[in-house]
Write a protein that holds these residues in place. Structure first.
Motif, PDB file in Angstrom:
ATOM      1  N   ASP A 141       0.800  -1.217   0.000  1.00 47.44           N
ATOM      2  CA  ASP A 141       0.000   0.000   0.000  1.00 47.44           C
ATOM      3  C   ASP A 141       0.837   1.274   0.000  1.00 47.44           C
ATOM      4  O   ASP A 141       0.290   2.369   0.144  1.00 47.44           O
ATOM      5  CB  ASP A 141      -0.914   0.023   1.223  1.00 47.44           C
ATOM      6  CG  ASP A 141      -1.973  -1.046   1.159  1.00 47.44           C
ATOM      7  OD1 ASP A 141      -2.275  -1.511   0.050  1.00 47.44           O
ATOM      8  OD2 ASP A 141      -2.492  -1.423   2.228  1.00 47.44           O
ATOM      9  N   ALA A 171       2.287   3.044  -2.311  1.00 41.49           N
ATOM     10  CA  ALA A 171       1.922   4.040  -3.323  1.00 41.49           C
ATOM     11  C   ALA A 171       0.672   4.807  -2.907  1.00 41.49           C
ATOM     12  O   ALA A 171       0.595   6.035  -3.088  1.00 41.49           O
ATOM     13  CB  ALA A 171       1.702   3.355  -4.663  1.00 41.49           C
ATOM     14  N   LEU A 172      -0.304   4.112  -2.331  1.00 42.57           N
ATOM     15  CA  LEU A 172      -1.515   4.788  -1.872  1.00 42.57           C
ATOM     16  C   LEU A 172      -1.228   5.695  -0.684  1.00 42.57           C
ATOM     17  O   LEU A 172      -1.818   6.773  -0.565  1.00 42.57           O
ATOM     18  CB  LEU A 172      -2.580   3.758  -1.483  1.00 42.57           C
ATOM     19  CG  LEU A 172      -3.206   2.984  -2.624  1.00 42.57           C
ATOM     20  CD1 LEU A 172      -4.167   1.944  -2.094  1.00 42.57           C
ATOM     21  CD2 LEU A 172      -3.909   3.914  -3.587  1.00 42.57           C
ATOM     22  N   HIS A 173      -0.340   5.279   0.175  1.00 44.43           N
ATOM     23  CA  HIS A 173       0.006   6.103   1.334  1.00 44.43           C
ATOM     24  C   HIS A 173       0.615   7.426   0.884  1.00 44.43           C
ATOM     25  O   HIS A 173       0.347   8.471   1.480  1.00 44.43           O
ATOM     26  CB  HIS A 173       0.993   5.370   2.244  1.00 44.43           C
ATOM     27  CG  HIS A 173       0.389   4.221   2.976  1.00 44.43           C
ATOM     28  ND1 HIS A 173       0.080   4.275   4.303  1.00 44.43           N
ATOM     29  CD2 HIS A 173       0.025   2.992   2.560  1.00 44.43           C
ATOM     30  CE1 HIS A 173      -0.452   3.129   4.674  1.00 44.43           C
ATOM     31  NE2 HIS A 173      -0.490   2.332   3.629  1.00 44.43           N
ATOM     32  N   ILE A 178      -0.038   9.049  -1.767  1.00 42.16           N
ATOM     33  CA  ILE A 178      -1.055   9.904  -2.377  1.00 42.16           C
ATOM     34  C   ILE A 178      -1.996  10.480  -1.325  1.00 42.16           C
ATOM     35  O   ILE A 178      -2.238  11.689  -1.271  1.00 42.16           O
ATOM     36  CB  ILE A 178      -1.866   9.109  -3.422  1.00 42.16           C
ATOM     37  CG1 ILE A 178      -0.965   8.721  -4.594  1.00 42.16           C
ATOM     38  CG2 ILE A 178      -3.057   9.922  -3.926  1.00 42.16           C
ATOM     39  CD1 ILE A 178      -1.612   7.749  -5.558  1.00 42.16           C
ATOM     40  N   PHE A 179      -2.548   9.613  -0.477  1.00 45.36           N
ATOM     41  CA  PHE A 179      -3.628  10.027   0.407  1.00 45.36           C
ATOM     42  C   PHE A 179      -3.165  10.563   1.759  1.00 45.36           C
ATOM     43  O   PHE A 179      -3.927  11.243   2.440  1.00 45.36           O
ATOM     44  CB  PHE A 179      -4.596   8.863   0.639  1.00 45.36           C
ATOM     45  CG  PHE A 179      -5.368   8.494  -0.590  1.00 45.36           C
ATOM     46  CD1 PHE A 179      -6.312   9.353  -1.120  1.00 45.36           C
ATOM     47  CD2 PHE A 179      -5.132   7.294  -1.228  1.00 45.36           C
ATOM     48  CE1 PHE A 179      -7.021   9.026  -2.249  1.00 45.36           C
ATOM     49  CE2 PHE A 179      -5.835   6.947  -2.371  1.00 45.36           C
ATOM     50  CZ  PHE A 179      -6.780   7.819  -2.879  1.00 45.36           C
TER      51      PHE A 179
END
Length: 62
Positions: free
Chosen positions: A28, A30-32, A34-35
């Motif tokens: 995760d 990459a998502l971390h 971003i968000f």
């Protein structure tokens, strides 16, 4: 307090849990990025607030 079997199980469970958490975090990542951009600022402010509470406690205790 605990039997040897319980301690071995606890140690094995802890090691497996840490390994699974590392893989899940890497998946995760990459998502971390971003968000959760800028979350370190919130953590820094929270830690400063806790430190301030300790300082106030020390000064008011005297």
């Amino acid at each position: 307090m605990f039997s040897q079997g319980q301690l071995i199980f606890g140690l094995c469970f802890f090691i497996a849990f840490v390994i699974v958490m590392i893989f899940a975090y890497r998946k995760d990542l990459a998502l971390h990025k971003i968000f959760y951009k800028g979350n370190y600022k919130v953590l820094l402010v929270f830690l400063l607030f806790i430190a301030l509470l300790f300082v106030i406690k020390i000064f008011l205790k005297r």
